[in-house]
Design a protein around this motif. Structure first.
Motif, PDB file in Angstrom:
ATOM      1  N   VAL A 178     -13.958 -10.862  -6.911  1.00  0.00           N
ATOM      2  CA  VAL A 178     -12.698 -11.047  -6.205  1.00  0.00           C
ATOM      3  C   VAL A 178     -12.947 -11.599  -4.803  1.00  0.00           C
ATOM      4  N   GLN A 179     -13.955 -11.067  -4.115  1.00  0.00           N
ATOM      5  CA  GLN A 179     -14.236 -11.542  -2.765  1.00  0.00           C
ATOM      6  C   GLN A 179     -14.710 -12.990  -2.753  1.00  0.00           C
ATOM      7  N   TRP A 198       0.828  -1.211   0.000  1.00  0.00           N
ATOM      8  CA  TRP A 198       0.000   0.000   0.000  1.00  0.00           C
ATOM      9  C   TRP A 198       0.862   1.260   0.000  1.00  0.00           C
ATOM     10  N   PHE A 252      -9.347  -2.573   6.107  1.00  0.00           N
ATOM     11  CA  PHE A 252      -8.829  -3.941   6.181  1.00  0.00           C
ATOM     12  C   PHE A 252      -7.900  -4.097   7.380  1.00  0.00           C
ATOM     13  N   LEU A 266      -9.651   1.816   1.921  1.00  0.00           N
ATOM     14  CA  LEU A 266      -9.649   0.354   1.898  1.00  0.00           C
ATOM     15  C   LEU A 266      -8.474  -0.205   2.696  1.00  0.00           C
ATOM     16  N   GLY A 326      -7.542  -2.805  -8.076  1.00  0.00           N
ATOM     17  CA  GLY A 326      -7.293  -1.375  -7.920  1.00  0.00           C
ATOM     18  C   GLY A 326      -6.533  -0.786  -9.091  1.00  0.00           C
ATOM     19  N   SER A 347     -16.039  -1.786   3.553  1.00  0.00           N
ATOM     20  CA  SER A 347     -15.752  -1.466   2.151  1.00  0.00           C
ATOM     21  C   SER A 347     -16.916  -0.705   1.525  1.00  0.00           C
ATOM     22  N   TRP A 363      -6.729  -7.924  -4.847  1.00  0.00           N
ATOM     23  CA  TRP A 363      -7.087  -6.524  -4.610  1.00  0.00           C
ATOM     24  C   TRP A 363      -6.191  -5.581  -5.387  1.00  0.00           C
ATOM     25  N   ALA A 407     -15.234  -6.432  -7.843  1.00  0.00           N
ATOM     26  CA  ALA A 407     -14.849  -6.588  -6.435  1.00  0.00           C
ATOM     27  C   ALA A 407     -15.626  -7.733  -5.792  1.00  0.00           C
ATOM     28  N   ASN A 465     -15.693  -6.461   7.199  1.00  0.00           N
ATOM     29  CA  ASN A 465     -14.975  -6.021   6.004  1.00  0.00           C
ATOM     30  C   ASN A 465     -15.928  -5.603   4.896  1.00  0.00           C
TER      31      ASN A 465
END
Length: 564
Positions: free
Chosen positions: A393-394, A44, A116, A112, A499, A213, A495, A390, A209
């Motif tokens: 992805v989850q 990050w 998290f 985000l 992004g 989000s 993720w 998203a 989470n």
């Protein structure tokens, strides 16, 4: 007969723990958090400043003259689409335009990152049972939370400094860059407090989470509405945000106005908001049971539903709250698209800069040459496509979580095959993607018609939603293959890919990234459904999805489960 009781001598290590002062324990907990998060935070803290630096350099190359930047700002103020996606125009200097272009996305990523982090060191620790073990030591229940707050504060200070250096490395004024960095770090700290509070309310990290989000995305959308309905002033290159922007921590960050006003007062709002929520967290943690959420779980049924007899029913039961949250987000995005499309069509139908507005919408990713309303809806649905991706992805990340926790291996003791287990979660991902896009299409069409648009707008909304389906599915398929090949990389790569793909594919056109770079993102190749319909990109993505899923089905049979 006499008996003797053996006397257990306390070990030096145990004595040291029992007699340790709170400061020593706090430092130990903080070191543990820093060590555990070293790789996640590094990703990050490298990516966000690099995006800041890269955006500043790209805008310098694209809009090098003051006249070009002034034209861009006037075009942005005339087009609510750009304001919703980008930010608040605050002047024509290179630095001010850079902040306008990139800040809201940086704040979204910071949000985000922090939500998290908050859930990982609070609710997830209670869910695993580690928090209760630590609470039985002299650390108690509050010192771990205090260590988490300090950890997040240090992370956001580092984020602020590195983001400032990222802006400054591209040649922007140093003082204004530190103001911009503080705006980003302050937004992150506010969202950390939101995540920490939601971790107290919900009894599972999955729910915490998911809702955290959704709050970050909602803050981005609310800020966009406030900017899009703002009031121009000055020479037509400045905009004063409407009141909805003041409901969002991202909107507070915009009020710093780096490089122009350099106003530090919004930092007090961000820090004060975080302090209030953190105080509420300590108050709740002091009275609630360990492992329990403030919102109690419903009592279980005396017997399981028939749907739980199969793997799909179980996969759906584990994920439906998350799917519901993303679906609500999709409906809100669709509502925004339909409502603002009517405003755009009504106010800009005779505007002299209509050609420029069409071009700017096309750069967002809405190709074609149809009516302006359809172009606008298609552009907003690019953001809805991010929500759908998203959700996909989850769904795959849940596969990894089940495997890491050991529950997947327990299921393999039944007659269930690995392929069937894998594809039960993939099927939930497909259902989730369709649900998000369908909710957005219905909300967009109905809101546009309610605002006075032609009923054909409903069809345009469904076409725009359908165009995002291959994008979300290619994320689902490729990430499923990655889970099978390299399970430990599933969560960070998933993720990160989402992004970066959203930034490059959707926003890359606005800062004129090279086409070769843009088309690395699936979002840049979403099918064109306005004017001349072109599904070439969609067919390619559907083919890649099918190949990736077929490869995953073959390879899942040949690898061991990776627990932990």
């Amino acid at each position: 007969m006499s008996t003797t009781t053996a006397r257990v001598e306390p070990s030096p290590a145990r004595e040291a723990i029992l007699n340790a002062r709170p400061g020593v324990i706090l430092r130990a907990l903080l070191r543990q958090r820093l060590r555990r998060d070293r790789w996640q935070l590094l990703i990050w803290l490298v990516c966000i400043p690099l995006l800041a630096s890269f955006s500043a350099a790209s805008i310098d190359q694209t809009y090098g003259s003051a006249a070009a930047r002034a034209q861009l700002m006037r075009l942005a103020i005339a087009d609510p689409t750009i304001l919703v996606l980008r930010g608040l125009p605050q002047g024509t200097s290179l630095a001010a335009v850079t902040f306008f272009e990139i800040f809201t996305f940086l704040a979204l990523l910071a949000g985000l990152m922090n939500t998290f982090l908050a859930v990982r060191h609070s609710r997830a620790e209670e869910e695993s049972g580690r928090a209760e073990l630590i609470a039985s030591s002299p650390a108690g229940r509050l010192l771990p939370t205090a260590a988490t707050v300090i950890h997040a504060t240090l992370a956001n200070v580092a984020l602020a400094v590195l983001t400032a250096l990222g802006f400054a490395s591209a040649g922007l004024p140093l003082y204004g860059s530190f103001v911009a960095g503080a705006a980003t770090g302050g937004a992150g700290l506010a969202f950390f407090a939101v995540g920490l509070l939601l971790a107290q309310l919900f009894s599972t990290s999955r729910a915490a989470n998911g809702f955290a989000s959704a709050v970050v995305v909602l803050a981005y959308v609310v800020r966009g509405i406030g900017d899009a309905t703002g009031t121009p002033f000055g020479d037509g290159t400045h905009l004063r945000a409407a009141w909805p922007s003041w409901l969002s921590p991202i909107g507070w960050g915009e009020q710093f106005a780096p490089y122009t006003a350099n106003d530090w007062r919004p930092l007090l709002l961000q820090v004060g908001f975080a302090a209030v929520l953190v105080a509420a967290v300590f108050a709740l943690q002091a009275v609630r049971d360990s492992g329990a959420g403030v919102i109690p779980e419903r009592s279980g049924r005396p017997s399981a539903r028939a749907s739980l007899a199969g793997p799909f029913g179980l996969a759906w039961r584990l994920q439906w709250p998350t799917v519901l949250g993303w679906t609500i987000g999709g409906a809100l995005g669709g509502l925004l698209a339909g409502a603002l499309a009517s405003v755009v069509n009504g106010t800009l139908a005779n505007d002299s800069s209509l050609a420029g507005i069409r071009q700017s919408i096309a750069r967002i990713g809405a190709g074609g040459s149809g009516p302006l309303t359809e172009l606008f809806i298609s552009a907003i649905f690019s953001i809805v496509g991010v929500l759908a991706a998203a959700c996909a992805v989850q769904a795959v990340i849940r596969l990894r979580q089940e495997e890491a926790a050991g529950t997947a291996e327990l299921m393999m003791a039944t007659p269930l095959t690995r392929v069937r287990w894998l594809f039960s979660f993939v099927a939930v991902g497909v259902v989730a993607v369709v649900a998000v896009l369908l909710a957005a299409a219905v909300a967009s069409g109905l809101s546009a018609v309610a605002a006075g648009e032609d009923p054909s707008t409903i069809g345009s909304s469904f076409a725009a939603a359908t165009a995002q389906l291959p994008v979300a599915l290619v994320y689902l398929g490729v990430l499923t293959l990655l889970f099978v090949v390299a399970p430990s990389a599933t969560i960070p790569v998933g993720w990160a890919a989402l992004g970066l793909g959203a930034f490059v594919g959707i926003f890359g056109g606005l800062i004129r990234l090279p086409d070769g770079v843009r088309h690395l993102s699936p979002f840049a190749d979403a099918p064109v459904v306005v004017g001349h319909v072109d599904w070439t990109g969609g067919y390619w993505m559907l083919g890649i999805t099918a190949v990736a899923l077929a490869g995953a089905a073959v390879l899942i049979r040949r690898r061991d489960f990776a627990i932990g």
